[in-house]
Design a protein around this motif. Structure first.
Motif, PDB file in Angstrom:
ATOM      1  N   ALA A 130       0.837  -1.199   0.000  1.00  0.00           N
ATOM      2  CA  ALA A 130       0.000   0.000   0.000  1.00  0.00           C
ATOM      3  C   ALA A 130       0.872   1.249   0.000  1.00  0.00           C
ATOM      4  CB  ALA A 130      -0.927   0.004   1.215  1.00  0.00           C
ATOM      5  N   ALA A 131       0.418   2.273  -0.697  1.00  0.00           N
ATOM      6  CA  ALA A 131       1.098   3.569  -0.686  1.00  0.00           C
ATOM      7  C   ALA A 131       0.671   4.330   0.556  1.00  0.00           C
ATOM      8  CB  ALA A 131       0.733   4.355  -1.941  1.00  0.00           C
ATOM      9  N   THR A 132       1.629   4.956   1.217  1.00  0.00           N
ATOM     10  CA  THR A 132       1.327   5.744   2.413  1.00  0.00           C
ATOM     11  C   THR A 132       1.095   7.184   1.991  1.00  0.00           C
ATOM     12  OG1 THR A 132       2.765   4.285   3.713  1.00  0.00           O
ATOM     13  CG2 THR A 132       2.121   6.379   4.714  1.00  0.00           C
ATOM     14  N   VAL A 133      -0.156   7.632   2.077  1.00  0.00           N
ATOM     15  CA  VAL A 133      -0.543   8.948   1.576  1.00  0.00           C
ATOM     16  C   VAL A 133      -1.200   9.738   2.708  1.00  0.00           C
ATOM     17  CG1 VAL A 133      -1.859  10.195  -0.174  1.00  0.00           C
ATOM     18  CG2 VAL A 133      -0.927   7.935  -0.693  1.00  0.00           C
ATOM     19  N   GLY A 195      -4.838  -0.647  -1.284  1.00  0.00           N
ATOM     20  CA  GLY A 195      -3.662  -0.063  -1.924  1.00  0.00           C
ATOM     21  C   GLY A 195      -3.252   1.270  -1.354  1.00  0.00           C
ATOM     22  N   GLN A 196      -4.015   1.790  -0.377  1.00  0.00           N
ATOM     23  CA  GLN A 196      -3.665   3.058   0.249  1.00  0.00           C
ATOM     24  C   GLN A 196      -3.714   2.923   1.763  1.00  0.00           C
ATOM     25  OE1 GLN A 196      -5.385   6.756  -1.148  1.00  0.00           O
ATOM     26  NE2 GLN A 196      -6.045   5.797  -3.054  1.00  0.00           N
ATOM     27  N   PRO A 252      -1.978  10.361  -8.355  1.00  0.00           N
ATOM     28  CA  PRO A 252      -1.602   9.272  -9.273  1.00  0.00           C
ATOM     29  C   PRO A 252      -0.834   8.146  -8.605  1.00  0.00           C
ATOM     30  CG  PRO A 252      -1.286  11.390 -10.336  1.00  0.00           C
ATOM     31  CD  PRO A 252      -1.654  11.687  -8.911  1.00  0.00           C
ATOM     32  N   GLY A 253       0.087   8.463  -7.734  1.00  0.00           N
ATOM     33  CA  GLY A 253       0.871   7.418  -7.089  1.00  0.00           C
ATOM     34  C   GLY A 253       0.076   6.547  -6.143  1.00  0.00           C
ATOM     35  N   ALA A 254      -1.144   6.988  -5.791  1.00  0.00           N
ATOM     36  CA  ALA A 254      -1.975   6.215  -4.873  1.00  0.00           C
ATOM     37  C   ALA A 254      -3.005   5.371  -5.594  1.00  0.00           C
ATOM     38  CB  ALA A 254      -2.678   7.149  -3.891  1.00  0.00           C
ATOM     39  N   VAL A 255      -3.126   5.552  -6.901  1.00  0.00           N
ATOM     40  CA  VAL A 255      -4.068   4.777  -7.718  1.00  0.00           C
ATOM     41  C   VAL A 255      -3.269   3.764  -8.525  1.00  0.00           C
ATOM     42  CG1 VAL A 255      -5.823   4.911  -9.521  1.00  0.00           C
ATOM     43  CG2 VAL A 255      -5.601   6.760  -7.862  1.00  0.00           C
ATOM     44  N   PRO A 256      -3.702   2.524  -8.564  1.00  0.00           N
ATOM     45  CA  PRO A 256      -2.909   1.499  -9.271  1.00  0.00           C
ATOM     46  C   PRO A 256      -2.690   1.836 -10.739  1.00  0.00           C
ATOM     47  CG  PRO A 256      -5.131   0.703  -8.762  1.00  0.00           C
ATOM     48  CD  PRO A 256      -4.948   1.971  -8.007  1.00  0.00           C
ATOM     49  N   VAL A 348       3.416  -5.931 -10.525  1.00  0.00           N
ATOM     50  CA  VAL A 348       2.034  -5.550 -10.799  1.00  0.00           C
ATOM     51  C   VAL A 348       1.488  -4.874  -9.551  1.00  0.00           C
ATOM     52  CG1 VAL A 348       1.706  -7.468 -12.411  1.00  0.00           C
ATOM     53  CG2 VAL A 348       1.095  -7.763 -10.010  1.00  0.00           C
ATOM     54  N   PRO A 349       0.446  -4.058  -9.688  1.00  0.00           N
ATOM     55  CA  PRO A 349      -0.131  -3.399  -8.502  1.00  0.00           C
ATOM     56  C   PRO A 349      -0.632  -4.401  -7.475  1.00  0.00           C
ATOM     57  CG  PRO A 349      -0.920  -2.352 -10.517  1.00  0.00           C
ATOM     58  CD  PRO A 349      -0.193  -3.604 -10.937  1.00  0.00           C
TER      59      PRO A 349
END
Length: 829
Positions: A130-133, A195-196, A252-256, A348-349
């Motif tokens: 997961a991206a840390t946002v 993913g977030q 953008p970086g938080a969306v696959p 892959v995401p």
């Protein structure tokens, strides 16, 4: 009638069709797995909508669009190509005011999204995959995120998503491009955005922590008519998204991003599909050739060539359909296993899941049936055409096809491979894929002239094996006499080595070139400094460290992506922001210009990128930064050491201002005691500057993905090799039985077959090494001008030994099973 005869034939001759059944089942499984993965990534959506409670969203551009127009005389053709950005430009105040002032808009929530790195007690804090946002606290209501423990954040406080595993009361270090802050966790939320990993800071501190001059998106509640009015109010300065498209306003970086995954999985399908078709065709052809006597008997009792073709194709179709029964479930299971592995590698995401699609499975079965029946038709066409009076003369049936057509086909295929190797830029992003295409063409050429090549090599190998004694002499004679049989077992072994060696060795060469360039780049510096609790450090912190009196020279780099329009198509390139002071600490191998001239409105470009676009020092190309800001910097230098680094170099300050992460990934220092400069600095570690692994994380992930594909291909081709040897040996039961009756002992027959296997393995390795050497050597020259057959000798020799050992064992085991039976029943069979 043909169908009934085919079913009866398969039912009563199950052992004869076992090899084709196994290969077809594996082929269907591979095709199904590859097809499902590609289908899943092509149809994958953006994931859960973080703006679920909004009626619409407003955001700036999330991609770069380039439109080209061609006048074809009778009409004008317009094309628009897009490239996704990695950042988001903040919305200006004029847009925010315009949206808020539209009648019918009930509420507007400003979303400030920016990536951060978290650490607690010196260790990174992150949710797997997961991206840390981070966002302002007011954005939490959009998903919604539900507060399950603690309170909303105040100044100096933060609320984290439960997946991060941090309890209230813990002090965390939050790093963004503006610096590092210690914040106390006061609450935990439960979110539902795969993913977030959500991080929420006080709205009053968003600007200071993010460095943003405005929100990255607006979420509005309004009536449908008001949404249309919002689109008119922003007047092209932003885009309004509604319905399922709302998620497009997210960072953008938080969306696959599935673009890279399409390439990876498409290539996986290409490799597995080629291997499956290649091996299945060879197995079916060998199986049909083993039935030449049976076909001859059918011709003598009046069967026409057309009837034989119909029966053989019907048999092949029945076997392929039966093979799909275990093949499809195996393919679905394999798809899930591969998806999990690709997710773990980051190829892959993390949000990718396997979508089991019935049409894809049907297509896999249809492909298996088509390949099996087509291969049967090709293999049987000569046997079915011979006159009945010659049908029992096996030599007539086994005769070779015309030499001229084979040579012509091979010449065309070789010419295609040469064109790929010489005309396609193998040093570019598609080099690995094109090396596979060249290898496939050369393998097909090898098959086309297989009897000719194998015949010539058998003459040499048989004489070499003859030195082992009478058994070797006899083995060589049998190998020369049974050229078609040797071709049947050589082909899958050649495929096994050449295809997998090309992929593996090309990756090794690329990794070696990247490592060599990394060592050369950092040869001037003494240590490389990197963060231990996150992806990097803020630029100002790196600059402070470089100003220590013990540092005589420093260079800080910030990774980013820059979009370049080439031939009307925008493409993004790995790039770096560079800040340097004092003595040179980084050597990029500049060939034209001077990196010392790098300023706020300039850029340095790698030699391959400059050559591809026709750029030179002094030119001003149009580029788009990570957030979509267009710039026209002046080229001040071109450089050669770009692998594992980037194709463009911009001033670090400019990159940090336009990339949402904007952190220094590497800091190179020169000085007498620079290691001591960072020894006591928390969160930083110094390593040898010339470490070849530095900055190559993406390459290592790519190499790991390649190795996974090699494992898939190796597994399939290994089974095919064993299967081919088994089919070939089983067809010789009568011959082996005659040897036993004539007085040969079991040990002698084993020794004879072992030597024949050695001949076949030696020929396959020669052909495989030749194909792999031609492709890998050319690929290596394209990377840095040096010819290499391999980058790691032990790895290469290990592969040669493993393939050779497999071939020998695959030839020996079936022989011992067949010879271990009684001789008289063998003659009867």
């Amino acid at each position: 009638m043909s169908a009934r005869l085919a079913v009866a034939s398969v039912r009563h001759r199950r052992a004869s069709f076992a090899g084709t059944f196994l290969t077809a089942a594996l082929a269907v499984a591979l095709l199904a797995a590859g097809g499902l993965l590609l289908w899943s990534v092509l149809t994958a959506g953006p994931g859960a909508d973080r703006f679920a409670r909004a009626d619409a969203t407003v955001a700036g551009a999330r991609d770069v669009a380039v439109t080209t127009t061609k006048d074809k005389g009778d009409k004008v053709k317009t094309k628009t190509k897009t490239e996704r950005l990695t950042g988001a430009e903040p919305l200006p105040d004029t847009v925010v005011r315009a949206v808020a002032g539209v009648p019918g808009v009930e509420s507007v929530v400003e979303d400030h999204a920016f990536p951060v790195a978290l650490a607690a007690e010196g260790a990174p804090v992150a949710a797997p995959g997961a991206a840390t946002v981070a966002h302002g606290w007011s954005s939490a209501a959009l998903t919604p995120y539900r507060l399950v423990d603690g309170t909303a954040p105040g100044r100096g406080e933060v609320v984290l998503q439960r997946d991060l595993g941090v309890r209230p009361g813990t002090v965390v270090r939050l790093t963004s491009r503006t610096g590092t802050q210690e914040l106390r966790v006061v609450g935990v939320v439960d979110g539902d955005v795969p993913g977030q990993a959500g991080v929420f800071v006080p709205d009053s501190q968003v600007a200071a922590l993010s460095g943003l001059t405005g929100p990255t998106a607006l979420a509005i509640r309004a009536e449908p008519a008001a949404v249309d009015a919002v689109a008119e109010a922003v007047d092209g300065a932003a885009t309004v998204h509604a319905g399922a498209d709302k998620v497009a306003a997210d960072l953008p970086g938080a969306v696959p991003d599935y673009v890279g995954a399409v390439s990876v999985l498409g290539f996986t399908l290409g490799i597995t599909g080629f291997a499956a078709i290649f091996v299945l065709t060879g197995t079916v052809s060998l199986s049909v050739r083993q039935r030449q006597r049976e076909l001859a008997l059918l011709r003598t009792i009046g069967a026409t060539p057309r009837q034989l073709h119909r029966i053989l194709r019907a048999e092949a179709a029945v076997v392929a359909l039966l093979a799909a029964v275990p093949g499809l479930p195996a393919g679905v299971a394999l798809a899930h296993v591969l998806a999990a592995r690709f997710r773990a590698l980051g190829a892959v995401p993390a949000q990718l899941t396997v979508d089991v699609n019935v049409p894809v499975l049907v297509a896999a079965v249809a492909a298996g049936v088509l390949v099996t029946t087509s291969a049967t038709w090709v293999a049987a066409r000569r046997a079915a055409r011979i006159p009945p009076t010659l049908a029992l003369q096996e030599s007539a049936v086994a005769g070779r096809a015309g030499t001229a057509p084979r040579v012509v086909v091979a010449a065309v295929l070789v010419a295609g491979a040469v064109a790929v190797l010489t005309l396609v830029p193998l040093g570019g992003p598609f080099g690995m894929g094109m090396s596979f295409v060249a290898s496939a063409l050369l393998l097909c050429a090898t098959v086309a002239v297989g009897p000719l090549l194998v015949g010539a090599l058998t003459a040499v190998a048989s004489r070499a094996v003859a030195v082992t004694g009478p058994l070797g002499l006899l083995a060589g004679s049998l190998a020369r006499a049974g050229n078609q049989r040797v071709v049947g077992v050589v082909v899958p072994l050649t495929l096994m080595f050449a295809l997998n060696a090309t992929m593996l060795l090309s990756g090794d060469v690329q990794a070696q070139v990247t490592a060599d360039q990394q060592v050369a780049r950092s040869a001037l510096s003494d240590v490389r400094v990197a963060a231990t609790d996150g992806p990097g450090v803020p630029l100002d912190r790196a600059q402070d460290l470089a100003r220590d009196p013990r540092v005589s020279g420093a260079a800080a780099t910030i990774g980013t992506r820059v979009v370049v329009a080439r031939d009307g198509k925008p493409e993004d390139y790995a790039s770096e922001g560079l800040w340097a002071t004092g003595e040179d600490a980084l050597d990029l191998g500049v060939v034209h210009g001077d990196l010392g001239d790098l300023g706020s409105r300039t850029v340095a470009v790698s030699v391959p990128l400059a050559r591809a676009n026709g750029w030179a020092v002094g030119d001003r190309p149009t580029l788009w930064l990570a957030d979509g800001t267009p710039v026209r910097p002046t080229i001040v230098a071109t450089y050669t050491r770009w692998r594992g680094f980037g194709d463009l170099v911009l001033p670090a300050g400019r990159v940090a201002a336009h990339d949402p992460r904007g952190l220094v990934g590497s800091l190179y220092l020169r000085g007498d005691d620079v290691a001591a400069v960072v020894a006591d600095v928390p969160g930083l570690a110094a390593t040898a500057a010339a470490d070849p692994r530095a900055g190559a994380a993406d390459l290592r992930n790519q190499q790991a993905a390649w190795e996974l594909m090699v494992v898939i291909s190796l597994g399939f081709t290994a089974i095919a090799v064993v299967n081919t040897f088994a089919v070939s040996t089983a067809a010789r039961r009568r011959e082996l039985g005659d040897l036993r009756l004539s007085g040969a002992t079991g040990r002698q027959v084993h020794g004879l077959l072992d030597r024949e296997a050695v001949v076949a393995v030696a020929i396959a390795l020669v052909l495989g090494c030749a194909v792999a050497g031609a492709v890998v050597g050319t690929f290596s020259i394209a990377q840095d001008g040096r010819w290499r057959l391999f980058a790691d000798p032990l790895r290469y020799l290990g592969m040669v030994g493993a393939v050779g050992l497999l071939g020998i064992v695959a030839g020996a085991v079936p022989a011992r099973i067949v010879v271990g039976r009684r001789s008289l029943p063998l003659i009867a069979g």
